[in-house]
Motif scaffolding. Structure first.
Motif, PDB file in Angstrom:
ATOM      1  N   SER A   1       2.548   1.526  -3.441  1.00 26.77           N
ATOM      2  CA  SER A   1       1.640   1.934  -4.514  1.00 26.77           C
ATOM      3  C   SER A   1       1.281   3.411  -4.370  1.00 26.77           C
ATOM      4  O   SER A   1       1.064   4.108  -5.349  1.00 26.77           O
ATOM      5  CB  SER A   1       0.385   1.067  -4.538  1.00 26.77           C
ATOM      6  N   ARG A   2       1.244   3.879  -3.129  1.00 25.80           N
ATOM      7  CA  ARG A   2       0.902   5.279  -2.890  1.00 25.80           C
ATOM      8  C   ARG A   2       2.105   6.202  -3.109  1.00 25.80           C
ATOM      9  O   ARG A   2       1.961   7.307  -3.633  1.00 25.80           O
ATOM     10  CB  ARG A   2       0.393   5.433  -1.471  1.00 25.80           C
TER      11      ARG A   2
ATOM     12  N   GLU B   1       0.832  -1.207   0.000  1.00 27.62           N
ATOM     13  CA  GLU B   1       0.000   0.000   0.000  1.00 27.62           C
ATOM     14  C   GLU B   1       0.867   1.258   0.000  1.00 27.62           C
ATOM     15  O   GLU B   1       0.622   2.196  -0.745  1.00 27.62           O
ATOM     16  CB  GLU B   1      -0.925   0.009   1.217  1.00 27.62           C
TER      17      GLU B   1
END
Length: 197
Positions: free
Chosen positions: A170-171, A167
């Motif tokens: 991806s951010r 996460e």
């Protein structure tokens, strides 16, 4: 086969390539959801590392393709790729994660280039070890290194797919990748004394 030399080879590989796990995790995060990205990353990593080994083996036998003074300038490769990635990230700063994901994963050539440039300084470490190990010992080092490249690829993919890490990558991966590449490039240039640094 001598177990001691296998352990020495594994230790040498781990010490000289620890930073590659982070770079691989970033590549895997960048390639997440792209068909064939994992294969491109794995092949690119092997191509880049094979080039490092080829240069080290050749130099151990007395043939040098890269003059020692040229090695620090390999830092220009990840530096240039990092600047290119930073410009791309800046241009697409308003894009959402889904739009960024559509822009494609890392290419084999980019992964190979970053791997070779990041490991260019390893050549200087490997040459004396290979030269003193002899042909048989050098073969063991090369085989162990190539096996451990697969372990490093698996570790990079593992870290990139852990929910919390995935996460975050991806951010923030589109920001971290240029920072890491520029940092690697500058580190190689400065530590090698390129341009009188």
């Amino acid at each position: 086969m001598n177990v001691g030399i296998i352990g020495q080879a594994a230790g040498l590989f781990a010490v000289t390539n620890i930073d590659d796990v982070l770079v691989l995790a970033l590549f895997f995060a960048q390639g997440s959801g792209h068909r064939g990205a994992a294969g491109n990353i794995a092949i690119g990593q092997y191509l880049g590392f094979a080039a490092i080994l080829a240069a080290a083996v050749a130099a151990a036998f007395g043939a040098t393709f890269l003059p020692e003074g040229a090695i620090p300038y390999l830092g220009l490769l990840p530096l240039g790729l990092g600047i290119k990635a930073a410009v791309g990230a800046w241009r697409h700063r308003g894009d959402d994660e889904e739009t960024r994901a559509e822009q494609g994963g890392p290419t084999m050539l980019v992964v190979a280039t970053v791997t070779f440039a990041n490991g260019g300084d390893n050549i200087g470490v490997y040459v004396p070890v290979f030269a003193t190990a002899g042909a048989g010992g050098m073969s063991v080092y090369v085989v162990v290194f190539l096996v451990l490249v697969a372990v490093w690829i698996a570790a990079g993919r593992y870290f990139a797919t852990r929910p919390v890490i995935a996460e975050a990558l991806s951010r923030w991966g589109h920001v971290l990748m240029p920072i890491v590449l520029i940092g690697i490039g500058l580190l190689i240039l400065v530590e090698g004394g390129a341009f009188g640094l």
